[in-house]
Enzyme design. Structure first.
Site, mmCIF file in Angstrom:
data_model
loop_
_atom_site.group_PDB
_atom_site.id
_atom_site.type_symbol
_atom_site.label_atom_id
_atom_site.label_comp_id
_atom_site.label_asym_id
_atom_site.label_seq_id
_atom_site.Cartn_x
_atom_site.Cartn_y
_atom_site.Cartn_z
ATOM 1 N N ASP A 1 -43.803 -25.495 14.097
ATOM 2 C CA ASP A 1 -44.021 -26.932 14.280
ATOM 3 C C ASP A 1 -42.929 -27.404 15.235
ATOM 4 O OD1 ASP A 1 -44.060 -29.698 14.169
ATOM 5 O OD2 ASP A 1 -44.533 -29.796 12.035
ATOM 6 N N LYS B 1 -46.937 -38.011 17.942
ATOM 7 C CA LYS B 1 -45.529 -38.317 18.222
ATOM 8 C C LYS B 1 -45.297 -38.360 19.733
ATOM 9 C CE LYS B 1 -45.443 -37.908 13.766
ATOM 10 N NZ LYS B 1 -46.020 -38.965 12.978
HETATM 11 N N1 PLP Z 1 -45.142 -32.381 11.683
HETATM 12 C C1 PLP Z 1 -44.142 -33.241 11.832
HETATM 13 C C2 PLP Z 1 -42.776 -32.730 12.195
HETATM 14 C C3 PLP Z 1 -44.346 -34.613 11.628
HETATM 15 O O1 PLP Z 1 -43.310 -35.479 11.766
HETATM 16 C C4 PLP Z 1 -45.637 -35.076 11.271
HETATM 17 C C5 PLP Z 1 -45.897 -36.507 11.030
HETATM 18 O O2 PLP Z 1 -44.982 -37.290 10.860
HETATM 19 C C6 PLP Z 1 -46.656 -34.137 11.124
HETATM 20 C C7 PLP Z 1 -46.384 -32.795 11.355
HETATM 21 C C8 PLP Z 1 -48.044 -34.570 10.744
HETATM 22 O O3 PLP Z 1 -48.674 -35.156 11.832
HETATM 23 P P1 PLP Z 1 -49.791 -36.308 11.719
HETATM 24 O O4 PLP Z 1 -49.121 -37.533 11.143
HETATM 25 O O5 PLP Z 1 -50.246 -36.459 13.129
HETATM 26 O O6 PLP Z 1 -50.864 -35.793 10.819
#
Ligand code: PLP
Length: 392
Positions: free
Chosen positions: A187, A212
Site C-alpha cells: 500500500d 488521496k
Molecule cells: N490505504 C490507506 C493508506 C488509506 O489511508 C486509505 C483511506 O484512508 C485506504 C487505503 C482506503 O482507501 P479508500 O478510502 O479509497 O477506500
C-alpha cells in the site's frame, strides 16, 4: 472484455514519467484530434452483424474506455508490466487482493496500517479460512518469524504506514516473501508513485487509495492496483473485479486522469511543505514528537532515504506533549487546517486519529495526523502553532 488492462502505453523511454503523466500519455483522439480523451459513459455497445464485438467492448460493468485510459497512465507511473486496475475505492482494490487467496492460505500484515483494512482482515479473513498475523514491519526478523513457508502466500506492507509513518524496507520484505514462495503487495498511498516505485524494488503488486494524492482534490473515491506480472494471481484479481462489478465509474476515472496530469507538481509541493513543517515543528515546546520519515533522526529515515525519491511524502503526525485533551483542543482551534479525515488533497487536513481508530489501535491518544496541502507553509505553521498555544 474481462481481461486485465494490458499496459498498452507508449512507454517512450525518451521521456520521463512526469512528462508522460502531464500529457496523460499524449494520446490524441483519432476522430476529433482532441488533446483530452473523451469521456465514455455508455453502458452498452452494439454488436457487429456477425454477432461479435469487434470494438472489444460489450457492457460497462467489466470494462470502460475512460477507465482504461486512466489505468494506462497509472501503469506507466508504476512501471507495471501487467497494467493497472481501477476500483470503486481503495478498500475495494485492497480487498480484491485478499479475496484472490485460497482457503488455508496465510497472510502477514503490518501492525501499523490503514485501520479499516486491518479491521477487515481481522473480521473477514478467518471467515474464509485464511490466517493472518500482524507484525512490526520495521523489524525484518519479526517478518521472517511470522512467515509460514508453503502456507504464507501474501505479505502486505504499507510504507510509510498510517498514522505513525513507519517505514518498511520494500526490497528486503520482497526478498523475505519471495524466499518463502509468497507475494509482496505494497500500500503505497502515502508515498505516491512520485516518491516510491515499489514494483522496481521487487514488489509484486502496488495498491493506492486513489482517493488521496493521486486524485488530490477530495472529490473522487477510487482505488488502484498495479501488477508486476500478468500471472494467474493477477488474472484472478481482474476476474474478481469484473465478476463482482467493482470497477471505477467513468466520471471518476475522467477526474482522476485530469488530476494525474498535475500529480508531480502537487506531490512535489506537498512533500516539500511537509518537510519544512516537520523541521519547524521538530523541537516545538508543546510537542513531544514529530513523526516524519524525512527527519534525519526518524527511525525510518535511512531506509526512506534509500527507497524514496525526491521527497518523503505529504503525511506527518505530531504528538501533543500535554496529552489527548490538548490534542483534541488543538484540532478544534485551527482555522486554516481543516478538521477532517482523509489525506492527499490540496487542502491541508488535521485529525485526532485515535478517536477514529478506536481500541486496539497502535495510535497514541495524543497524536494529531497532518495531511499537508499546497497552502503557504508559513500560514500552516502559524495556524497550528497558534492553535497549540491556545489549547494548552
Ligand atoms: N490505504 C490507506 C493508506 C488509506 O489511508 C486509505 C483511506 O484512508 C485506504 C487505503 C482506503 O482507501 P479508500 O478510502 O479509497 O477506500
Amino acid at each position: 472484455m474481462t481481461q486485465p488492462n494490458a499496459a498498452d502505453t507508449p512507454q517512450d523511454a525518451a521521456f520521463s514519467r512526469r512528462s508522460l503523466a502531464v500529457q496523460a500519455l499524449g494520446r490524441i483522439d483519432p476522430e476529433t484530434r482532441a488533446v483530452v480523451a473523451p469521456l465514455h459513459v455508455s453502458t452498452t455497445f452494439v454488436r457487429d452483424p456477425d454477432n461479435g464485438y469487434s470494438s472489444g467492448f460489450s457492457y460497462a460493468r467489466p470494462d470502460n474506455a475512460t477507465v482504461r485510459e486512466a489505468e494506462a497512465v497509472l501503469a506507466m507511473l508504476e512501471q507495471a508490466e501487467a497494467g493497472a486496475l481501477l476500483f470503486g475505492s481503495g478498500m475495494a482494490a485492497a480487498t480484491a487482493v485478499f479475496t484472490a487467496l485460497e482457503p488455508g492460505d496465510h497472510v502477514v500484515a503490518p501492525v501499523v496500517m490503514y485501520w479499516a483494512l486491518k479491521r477487515w482482515l481481522r473480521e473477514e479473513l478467518p471467515r474464509r479460512s485464511i490466517g493472518v498475523d500482524f507484525v512490526a514491519m520495521d523489524d525484518l526478523d519479526a517478518l521472517r518469524a511470522a512467515i509460514r513457508p508453503g502456507t504464507t502466500r501474501l505479505v502486505w506492507i504499507e510504507t510509510p504506514g498510517n498514522p505513525l509513518w513507519t517505514v518498511t524496507d520494500i526490497a528486503a520484505a520482497a526478498g523475505i516473501a519471495h524466499a518463502a514462495g509468497a507475494r509482496l503487495a505494497v500500500d503505497s498511498t502515502a508515498a505516491s508513485p512520485v516518491h516510491t516505485r515499489p514494483l522496481t524494488l521487487g514488489a509484486d503488486i502496488v495498491m493506492h487509495s486513489a482517493t488521496k494524492i493521486l486524485n488530490g482534490h477530495s472529490d473522487v473515491v477510487a482505488g488502484v492496483l498495479a501488477g508486476a506480472r500478468a500471472d494467474a494471481f493477477w488474472q484472478r484479481i481482474a476476474a474478481i473485479r469484473a465478476g463482482g462489478g467493482a470497477i471505477l465509474g467513468p466520471f471518476e476515472a475522467y477526474l482522476l486522469m485530469r488530476s494525474l496530469r498535475t500529480l508531480h507538481l502537487r506531490a512535489g509541493a506537498q512533500a516539500a511543505s511537509a518537510l519544512a513543517l516537520a523541521r519547524r515543528l521538530d523541537g516545538h515546546p508543546l510537542l513531544s514528537a514529530v513523526l516524519y520519515p524525512g527527519l534525519p533522526d526518524d527511525a525510518g529515515h535511512a531506509i526512506a532515504a534509500r527507497q524514496m525519491e525526491g521527497g518523503f511524502g505529504y503525511m506527518l503526525s505530531v504528538r501533543v506533549a500535554a496529552g489527548e485533551a490538548a490534542a483534541i483542543a488543538t484540532a478544534a482551534r485551527v482555522r486554516l487546517w481543516k478538521r477532517a479525515t482523509s489525506l492527499g488533497g490540496v487542502e491541508s487536513l488535521i485529525e485526532h486519529r485515535a478517536s477514529i481508530e478506536g481500541p486496539g489501535s497502535p495510535c497514541p491518544p495524543d497524536l494529531l495526523r497532518l495531511s499537508t496541502g499546497i497552502e503557504d507553509t508559513d500560514d500552516l505553521f502559524a495556524d497550528l502553532d497558534r492553535a497549540l498555544r491556545a489549547a494548552v
